[in-house]
Scaffold this motif. Structure first.
Motif, short mmCIF file in Angstrom:
data_model
loop_
_atom_site.label_atom_id
_atom_site.label_comp_id
_atom_site.label_asym_id
_atom_site.label_seq_id
_atom_site.Cartn_x
_atom_site.Cartn_y
_atom_site.Cartn_z
N ARG A 180 -26.96 -3.18 -25.06
CA ARG A 180 -25.74 -2.61 -24.49
C ARG A 180 -25.11 -3.49 -23.42
O ARG A 180 -24.01 -3.23 -22.95
CB ARG A 180 -26.04 -1.23 -23.90
CG ARG A 180 -26.63 -0.23 -24.88
CD ARG A 180 -27.06 1.02 -24.14
NE ARG A 180 -27.87 1.90 -24.97
CZ ARG A 180 -28.62 2.89 -24.49
NH1 ARG A 180 -28.64 3.12 -23.18
NH2 ARG A 180 -29.33 3.64 -25.31
N ASP A 181 -25.89 -4.50 -23.01
CA ASP A 181 -25.45 -5.40 -21.94
C ASP A 181 -25.16 -4.62 -20.66
O ASP A 181 -24.14 -4.82 -19.98
CB ASP A 181 -24.21 -6.19 -22.36
CG ASP A 181 -24.06 -7.48 -21.55
OD1 ASP A 181 -25.07 -7.92 -20.96
OD2 ASP A 181 -22.95 -8.03 -21.50
N CYS A 182 -26.05 -3.70 -20.32
CA CYS A 182 -25.91 -2.91 -19.10
C CYS A 182 -27.29 -2.65 -18.52
O CYS A 182 -28.31 -2.84 -19.18
CB CYS A 182 -25.20 -1.59 -19.38
SG CYS A 182 -26.14 -0.46 -20.42
N VAL A 183 -27.32 -2.24 -17.28
CA VAL A 183 -28.58 -1.96 -16.60
C VAL A 183 -29.15 -0.65 -17.11
O VAL A 183 -28.43 0.35 -17.24
CB VAL A 183 -28.38 -1.89 -15.07
CG1 VAL A 183 -29.72 -1.68 -14.37
CG2 VAL A 183 -27.71 -3.16 -14.56
N THR A 184 -30.45 -0.62 -17.40
CA THR A 184 -31.14 0.62 -17.75
C THR A 184 -32.22 0.89 -16.72
O THR A 184 -32.69 -0.03 -16.03
CB THR A 184 -31.77 0.55 -19.16
OG1 THR A 184 -32.69 -0.56 -19.22
CG2 THR A 184 -30.69 0.37 -20.22
N TYR A 185 -32.64 2.15 -16.64
CA TYR A 185 -33.53 2.57 -15.57
C TYR A 185 -34.69 3.41 -16.09
O TYR A 185 -34.52 4.21 -17.02
CB TYR A 185 -32.77 3.41 -14.53
CG TYR A 185 -31.55 2.74 -13.96
CD1 TYR A 185 -31.63 1.94 -12.82
CD2 TYR A 185 -30.31 2.90 -14.57
CE1 TYR A 185 -30.50 1.32 -12.30
CE2 TYR A 185 -29.17 2.29 -14.05
CZ TYR A 185 -29.28 1.50 -12.93
OH TYR A 185 -28.16 0.88 -12.41
N SER A 186 -35.83 3.24 -15.46
CA SER A 186 -36.99 4.09 -15.76
C SER A 186 -36.91 5.36 -14.92
O SER A 186 -36.01 5.53 -14.10
CB SER A 186 -38.29 3.35 -15.43
OG SER A 186 -38.43 3.23 -14.01
N ASP A 187 -37.89 6.25 -15.13
CA ASP A 187 -38.10 7.34 -14.19
C ASP A 187 -38.73 6.76 -12.93
O ASP A 187 -38.98 5.56 -12.84
CB ASP A 187 -39.01 8.40 -14.81
CG ASP A 187 -38.34 9.20 -15.91
OD1 ASP A 187 -37.11 9.38 -15.85
OD2 ASP A 187 -39.05 9.64 -16.84
#
Length: 264
Positions: free
Chosen positions: A21-28
């Motif tokens: 997606r070319d975007c930042v992803t986050y964990s819990d």
């Protein structure tokens, strides 16, 4: 599948999503062991860099961010209560201010009291970060997806009726209680400084270090030969954590004077 394998698989999925997606992803929110796994596996994701942040610099529980080389997301979809890391990454973390409805009838409560109230509501621990408690109020860091629910449902801690509200980070005011520890050590090796911090012998700590019970800046360290740097935060399972502040000269016998702040 073992728990560690499941954690690695989740990290792989987040890294793949960030790249696609070319975007930042986050964990819990991650505990120290999960953060260590994140740091160990990060180099397996080409084109992705990562960092962790828990809402404020001294946070122990942290969210991992998977950042592509050229992220297209700049935080414009986040609300103004989301937190920003020192590197400028916007995190979907809210800070909830918890305070009594009436100070006259309020009890003092602890970290455990607030956490117990959250667990009683069925709030998953992975959606919440640190809880900073000061006498009769507290600050809870949590996933922005659940902040509204928590503010609505969390109405009591112990016997005290409380009110919760999402705060902007400039309203967050908490200075952790610390104890200054000074003393001389033979070297700035991990085992020597931990022994100074908790008043124990170096030999008694070797097994704890070797079995993964010590973390430096969220990374598990299994070698007692690790040399600490100024500002490192060391967490020791079952004992607590401290910030290493540096050295200040040597004794006549060549021992090094070290100084640290132990969180109490």
């Amino acid at each position: 599948m073992e728990k560690e394998d499941l954690i690695v698989k989740r990290f792989q999925d987040l890294a793949a999503a960030a790249q696609k997606r070319d975007c930042v992803t986050y964990s819990d929110f991650l505990n120290l062991n999960e953060q260590s796994i994140f740091h160990q596996t990060l180099n397996k994701f080409p084109g992705i860099r990562g960092e962790t942040f828990g809402g404020y610099p001294d946070a122990e529980r942290r969210v991992a961010a998977f950042i592509p080389d050229t992220p297209q997301w700049d935080g414009t979809n986040a609300d103004d209560c989301c937190t920003v890391s020192p590197s400028g990454i916007v995190y979907p973390i809210h800070c909830i201010h918890i305070r009594p409805r009436s100070l006259k009838f309020a009890e003092t409560f602890s970290h455990r009291d607030v956490l117990g109230a959250l667990m009683h509501l069925g709030i998953d621990r992975a959606t919440t970060g640190d809880i900073a408690v000061t006498d009769r109020e507290a600050w809870l860091f949590c996933s922005s997806r659940f902040s509204e629910l928590i503010c609505q449902e969390l109405t009591q801690v112990r016997h005290t009726q409380i009110t919760c509200s999402v705060s902007k980070m400039e309203q967050f005011s908490h200075t952790p209680s610390t104890q200054l520890v000074r003393g001389s050590v033979a070297s700035i090796r991990l085992d020597a400084v931990i022994a100074l911090a908790f008043g124990e012998s170096r030999n008694s700590l070797l097994s704890l270090i070797e079995h993964g019970g010590v973390f430096v800046n969220g990374k598990v360290i299994t070698s007692n030969a690790c040399v600490l740097k100024e500002g490192d935060i060391v967490s020791v399972h079952g004992k607590g954590r401290f910030r290493y502040k540096g050295t200040g000269g040597q004794s006549r016998k060549g021992r090094i004077y070290a100084e640290l702040e132990r969180f109490v």
